[in-house]
Motif scaffolding. Sequence first.
Motif, mmCIF file in Angstrom:
data_model
loop_
_atom_site.group_PDB
_atom_site.id
_atom_site.type_symbol
_atom_site.label_atom_id
_atom_site.label_comp_id
_atom_site.label_asym_id
_atom_site.label_seq_id
_atom_site.Cartn_x
_atom_site.Cartn_y
_atom_site.Cartn_z
ATOM 1 N N UNK A 332 -86.232 -32.846 18.103
ATOM 2 C CA UNK A 332 -84.823 -32.857 17.673
ATOM 3 C C UNK A 332 -84.676 -32.983 16.162
ATOM 4 N N UNK A 333 -85.784 -33.027 15.447
ATOM 5 C CA UNK A 333 -85.673 -33.112 13.986
ATOM 6 C C UNK A 333 -85.846 -31.710 13.396
ATOM 7 N N UNK A 334 -84.896 -31.348 12.539
ATOM 8 C CA UNK A 334 -84.885 -30.009 11.956
ATOM 9 C C UNK A 334 -85.509 -30.043 10.563
ATOM 10 N N UNK A 335 -86.391 -29.074 10.302
ATOM 11 C CA UNK A 335 -87.019 -29.050 8.983
ATOM 12 C C UNK A 335 -86.013 -28.682 7.898
ATOM 13 N N UNK A 336 -84.994 -27.911 8.274
ATOM 14 C CA UNK A 336 -84.063 -27.397 7.261
ATOM 15 C C UNK A 336 -83.001 -28.382 6.830
#
Length: 813
Positions: A332-336
């Motif tokens: 659920x963690x977005x790199x962007x």
Amino acid sequence: MEYNAKEIERKWQDIWEENGEYEPKEDKSKPKKYILSMFPYPSGNIHMGHVRNYCISDAIARRFRKDGFNVLHPIGWDAFGMPAENAAIKHKTHPKNWTYANIDNMRKELYSLGFSFSRTRELATCDEEYSKWEQSLFIDMWNKGLIYRKKGYLNWCPNDKTVLANEQVVEGKCWRCDTPVVQKEMYQYYVKITDYAQELLEDLDKLEGKWPNQVLTMQRNWIGKSQGLQFAFKLEKPLETKEGVINSLEVFTTRADTIFGVSYCALAPEHPLVKALIAEGKMDKELREKILKMQNTPEKERAQQEKEGFSLHLNVIHPFSGERIPLWVANFVLMGYGSGAVMSVPAHDERDYDFASKYNLPIKQVIDSNNEPLPYTQEGILINSQNYNGMQSANAKEEIIKYFEKNSLGQAVTNYKLRDWGISRQRYWGTPIPLIHCENCGILPEKKENLPIRLPLDVVIDGEGNPLEKHPTFKQCKCPKCGKEALRESDTLDTFMESSWYFLRYTTPPSLRENEIFSKEDQEYWMDVDEYIGGIEHAILHLLYSRFFTKVLRDLGYTRSSEPFSHLLTQGMVTKEGAKMSKSKGNVVEPKEIIQKFGADTARLFILFAAPPVRELEWNDSALEGSYRFIKRLCAKVENIIKTQELPKVDTANLSKNEKLARKKVYEALKKSNETFSYEGGYSFNTMIAACMEALNALNDQDNKQIWSEGYFILLNILEPIIPHICWELSKEYFNLKNFTQVKVDEESLKEDEIKIALTVNGKLRGEINVAPNSSNDFILGLAKEQLKKWIEDKTIVKEIVVPNKLVNLVVK
Ligand code: ANZ
Ligand code: ZN
């Protein structure tokens, strides 16, 4: 008169075209209106959604012309894009032939509805002339540093060796060959829309009341401004890599007040730290494979999956407590976003809570939840937080951020959800990107004098790879700087680029188009668009990109506008049997068939009468027939018209009740139409049309020819925007078109002869009386008491209430 729709409509469409009736006028001393409907994609045929859209804009444009405005009402074609390539694969046609053939067909269909578009300003975004200016704009933006190149993830089919658009990925597989799609990191071009995030957000306030609230909210959420703290956790053991030592992990939080509740940190699978562990061979094979698999799942899909993650068997150190905090990778963690890593506080965040529950990670409460169950996501009073205990969240955030800033451990930051806009596509049917790759000089723009860069026509389109990349000669060129052999970029532009400035381009008169992108004078005269009409499906991207482009063009000196669209009207869907009309549902009504059977005017009348523009429009065959009958009824009494070229005079002395009523209804319709034609009036054509129908009925209940003539003079004027062909036909014959101007409302005619007053006793309706308007309260009460005798005879009146022109209420005991 017999109503022959076909004959009348063909006749007037030919005359309008021959006379250039709907071309904007050169005279810039006149007040202007720029009425724009969203341009269509040339898919092959006009559908009811288009018809509705253009019926609305056409009615508005026609009305403003009659009110004395110089009107620009253009149409064009959003003509690049994937369907042309899909058709090429399927039917072995060339995208260019397919597109232009569709345009020819749809243009014919459009004009068969009598729309008052400017013919000379038409454009297609695949025209080489349009490409030339788009490439020129691209170069301006490149030179200004607004476009850059970086690696990004794309859907990739390993079998077809081709990049896939999101729509071409069906359940994680390639639409053509069913091979599982992977995420491939490739160079892409981006426009720095994030440089304008703050202005794009702030200026939404100026559109309050002028754009639908729903759209403003969607834009605000999409931009997604968020203020918080960015700081670094120290790694327990620094990680040595070939590129240097990694000491710390940055996170972004909007809830600095929950920092004592952190029980783990979660990283995006693409996070540099994770990548370094993989690159350095510091991760066992099993874990590595799980993480690679997660990387290959598109972010959108990850968001829908159950929370999932893996421990990295590494720790960071809590900045206050010195505790060891474990590091995890999480889907659920977005790199962007932010820094691609999160401090997780399960007690006060849903996602963190789900994740911690699943993997048995500690849950530490640090905000008093008033005995509500965890996760408690609201703000509140701090507990278990050392010095900060007892503080309110807002205050604690400030204090904690201050502490980090003072000790140079972190700083307050503003983040936006808005991402830079990826504008490159690995496809054929788009605007070629005007860049050149030189081994000596790097990436350079093409010389403007060499524009447009044309698409080669001899291409093989088979769904494998990018046809431009595979073309034998397209890529070969000379470096504009050193003159050596170089390679042309083979990516093309996202079609949203073309639709982000077409409304500005329409302002350029055809004679200047070749040499100028915009003629300054014309552009300043016509901009901003006064009414922009289109589907709610464009509420976010198209409108945001258009707003962004306008601001960029302003900063490049091309326009003075900051916001392109003064008003936005989003029309509702066209449905049948409760579902959106669509081929797949098999509930499509073809506009062509309706025009064939009843004529364009009937189709237009039905569409605008069935619902106000913003609402859903449910198809209804009997209402369609009703519209047809109304037009026939309008034609039935033309022998009552006295030919004239000005508003017919009516001898108003001694008119009968029905004659007075007919005049009143006609002027009410005129008044209603004046209210309708404004953004604030909602362009609710349905109520205005209903008023016209009532007026025609009232005219039919009397046979005074003066009143008939006055009525026709006005009704044809009001109805012209809705059913133009028949109105021009009758108006030409009887008024020589002189009624197509502003007509003043005769207020006298609207006055009521008598007004009904409801009589109530103790709130119960007991009778009514008719009185002259504005009679005195005493007079009304006298009459009322007379009427109500039997209800009040042996009672005491304790209160008398008179609502002027409406009601009398007596309270009795
Ligand atoms: C700790 C925390 C505690 C958070 C809490 C929320 C509630 P908005 O408001 O949307 O900006 N976050 C930060 N970066 C992220 C990323 N790359 N991917 C996914 N989530 C990320 O959300 C900011 C919050 O989203 C941040 O605040 C962070 O979780 C998370 F009780 O930090 B929070
Ligand atoms: Zn060079």
